[in-house]
Write an enzyme that holds these catalytic residues in place. Structure first.
Site, short mmCIF file in Angstrom:
data_model
loop_
_atom_site.label_atom_id
_atom_site.label_comp_id
_atom_site.label_asym_id
_atom_site.label_seq_id
_atom_site.Cartn_x
_atom_site.Cartn_y
_atom_site.Cartn_z
N CYS A 86 51.08 -20.35 -64.81
CA CYS A 86 51.55 -19.20 -64.01
C CYS A 86 50.39 -18.53 -63.29
O CYS A 86 50.60 -17.63 -62.48
CB CYS A 86 52.26 -18.21 -64.91
SG CYS A 86 53.28 -19.01 -66.14
N CYS A 209 62.92 -10.10 -69.34
CA CYS A 209 62.29 -11.35 -68.90
C CYS A 209 62.27 -11.46 -67.38
O CYS A 209 63.21 -11.05 -66.71
CB CYS A 209 63.07 -12.56 -69.42
SG CYS A 209 63.36 -12.56 -71.19
N SER A 210 61.21 -12.08 -66.83
CA SER A 210 61.17 -12.36 -65.41
C SER A 210 62.15 -13.51 -65.15
O SER A 210 62.40 -14.32 -66.03
CB SER A 210 59.76 -12.73 -64.96
OG SER A 210 59.27 -13.80 -65.73
N ILE A 212 64.06 -16.83 -62.84
CA ILE A 212 63.72 -18.11 -62.20
C ILE A 212 63.82 -17.86 -60.70
O ILE A 212 64.84 -17.36 -60.23
CB ILE A 212 64.69 -19.20 -62.68
CG1 ILE A 212 64.44 -19.50 -64.16
CG2 ILE A 212 64.57 -20.45 -61.83
CD1 ILE A 212 65.52 -20.33 -64.82
N LYS A 331 59.06 -9.19 -62.92
CA LYS A 331 60.39 -8.83 -63.42
C LYS A 331 61.43 -8.69 -62.31
O LYS A 331 62.49 -9.30 -62.38
CB LYS A 331 60.29 -7.51 -64.21
CG LYS A 331 61.60 -6.93 -64.65
CD LYS A 331 62.22 -7.76 -65.74
CE LYS A 331 63.74 -7.74 -65.74
NZ LYS A 331 64.39 -8.54 -64.71
N HIS A 335 59.50 -14.43 -60.06
CA HIS A 335 58.32 -15.14 -60.56
C HIS A 335 58.37 -16.62 -60.21
O HIS A 335 58.63 -17.47 -61.08
CB HIS A 335 58.22 -14.92 -62.08
CG HIS A 335 57.00 -15.52 -62.72
ND1 HIS A 335 55.82 -15.75 -62.06
CD2 HIS A 335 56.80 -15.94 -64.01
CE1 HIS A 335 54.95 -16.30 -62.90
NE2 HIS A 335 55.52 -16.43 -64.07
#
Lengths: 389, 132
Positions: A86, A209-210, A212, A331, A335
């Site tokens: 990442c 969670c971030s 997709i 977020k 991402h």
């Protein structure tokens, strides 16, 4: 010793989200062309290209993105793909930075790109797990939400972070995302929405969670001495640091903070000759809400165990005392893993140029980006200034 | 994670299945998994058998899993500090997340992990279970 200074003279970024109408190449092309247009240069001016990407092969059947990035621009110059999970985007940025500092290049195009929504969620989870230790995390059935949940539990056990403080990170980042035209989620959420969303790995729910994301971002770097020829308000790279830690989370001496962030920050701040008090805004790697809490402490924005309170008090909003993730962060902005590090640079540059619209930090002069690979095995911290450092 | 061939599994017999790591001959520090270079500078190691007994440092319940573990959700993962020193990530079995506590005693057990796609070949490894 660094001899030459480097400036950002152009930025480009695609819409972040489920961009069904564009593939990997179209995303990359859009960001590249936008950045060159913003820098008001023709492709022929570019000496070198670096492209950050994590899973081109896994998610789009395409490796060799160096070749793709140069093909788009009909160039034969050196063009290289850089991978560090990442943190791939930031690693590409640092390669560009060092190429100019060393005198090897005068004008560098840096890209970050990821196409993630053409494959299933389970396939993405599998691919992203390549950022962990394959034998000691992947084979064991670990996931990234799982790894960060393990860190969250260790942090909570040590400092006692509340559910509300964690959720407040997501609420604040969505507030910023709602004010960013390229963000994946341009929608505000409430604490209740976070509490009620599906549990992914306790204590992290889906809204911790971030997402997709598909997206690409590009920046044009040049020798600072010539920057004013191309750009009225160049933004200068004042400092940069990169550090590493063990690939597997379990092998680290402490689980409640990210040591590599502390090391990279020390390098970058020393080179920029700044302290944390000089910062006007920071873009941190909030792949999960707990990651933003740890990043704030590791960057020294507050003492250990204090970040939750700062977030809860609203101090990290764009108009607060310490603005964090004005882009919406990973977020809410999204991402696309290989693009994230470059997106952070785009956000900080736009803020320092006064072009951040409804989320503009007034009079911002110094900004920082913080990008993490995996659970903390690779970290890059960069410092940007509006004036020549 | 990535789907493994029989050769990959054969190569991992000692560390994955038998809890054998190593110990630095210069400083005595023990490692699981085995290390190639000791921070003390030592490059010579002796094989070290671990007891499989330890303490749970942190844990969580995974509800969204990679492809091969999807049918196993929810399951518990954690980080265990072995009594001999090293820390290791593993699944925690034979317990619900609600029954576990940080600091809890655990012990290693040999368990089935998953069955490979069309061949159905079973993959085994080490998990830890609580000792109450």
């Amino acid at each position: 010793m660094v001899e030459r200074k480097v400036a950002v003279i152009g930025v480009g970024i695609t819409r972040f989200g489920e961009v069904w109408e564009k593939g990997l190449r179209q995303l990359l092309a859009e960001a590249e062309l936008q950045a060159l247009a913003d820098a008001r240069i023709n492709p022929e001016k570019v000496d070198m290209i670096f492209t950050g990407n994590m899973c081109g092969g896994e998610f789009a059947g395409q490796e060799h993105l160096g070749g793709m990035a140069s093909s788009i621009l009909n160039l034969n110059v050196a063009s290289t793909r850089v991978e560090g999970a990442c943190a791939s985007g930031s690693l590409a940025f640092r390669q560009g930075l060092m190429a100019i500092e060393s005198g090897r290049a005068d004008m560098v195009l840096v890209n970050g790109v990821e196409k993630m929504t053409d494959v299933s969620t389970e396939h993405v989870t599998t691919g992203l797990m390549g950022a962990g230790d394959e034998e000691w995390e992947g084979f064991q059935g670990f996931t990234f939400p799982g790894l960060y949940a393990l860190m969250a539990k260790a942090y909570m056990n040590k400092f006692g972070l509340s559910r509300k403080q964690l959720a407040a990170v997501a609420v604040k980042n969505h507030f910023h995302g709602a004010r960013n035209p390229i963000a994946q989620y341009r929608k505000e959420i409430t604490l209740d929405d976070v509490y009620k969303s599906m549990m992914v790995a306790e204590p992290l729910t889906l809204l911790d969670c971030s997402p997709i994301t598909d997206g690409a971002a590009s920046v044009v770097l040049c020798n600072a001495e010539t920057a004013k020829q191309y750009c009225e308000a160049p933004v200068y790279v004042a400092g940069s640091g990169q550090a590493s830690d063990t690939l597997a989370l379990a092998e680290r001496s402490e689980l409640h903070h990210v040591k590599a962030t502390r090391l990279a920050k020390t390098q970058a701040f020393a080179q920029a000759k700044i302290t944390v008090k000089d910062l006007d805004l920071v873009e941190v790697h909030d792949c999960f809400t707990i990651a933003e809490i740890m990043a704030m402490e590791d960057l020294g924005l507050c003492g250990n165990g204090k970040a939750g309170r700062l977030v809860e008090q609203g101090q990290t909003y764009f108009d607060g005392k310490t603005p964090v993730n004005t882009s919406g962060g990973l977020k809410a902005c999204g991402h696309p893993v290989g693009a994230t590090g470059v997106k952070q640079v785009v956000e900080v540059v736009q803020q320092l140029q006064g072009k951040a619209g409804k989320r503009q930090v007034k009079g911002a002069e110094i900004g920082v980006t913080h990008n993490v690979g995996g659970s903390g095995a690779t970290v890059v911290v960069n410092v940007f200034k509006r004036g020549l450092p | 994670m990535f789907e493994e061939s029989a050769v990959i599994r054969w190569r991992k017999y000692t560390d994955r299945y038998r809890l054998i790591g190593n110990a630095c001959k210069a400083c005595g520090e023990t490692y699981y998994p085995a290390k190639e270079q000791c921070p003390c500078g030592g490059k010579e190691f002796a094989a070290q058998q671990f007891s499989g007994k330890g303490r749970l440092l942190t844990f969580t319940e995974v509800k969204a899993a990679p492809e091969v573990f999807e049918s196993k959700t929810p399951y518990v993962i954690g980080i265990v500090k072995l009594d001999e020193g090293p820390k290791v990530g593993a699944q925690i079995c034979d317990a619900n997340a609600g029954d576990l506590k940080i600091g809890q005693r655990v012990e290693a057990v040999f368990r089935k992990f998953y069955a490979s796609g069309e061949t159905g070949v079973l993959h085994y490894g080490t998990k830890f279970r609580p000792v109450f």
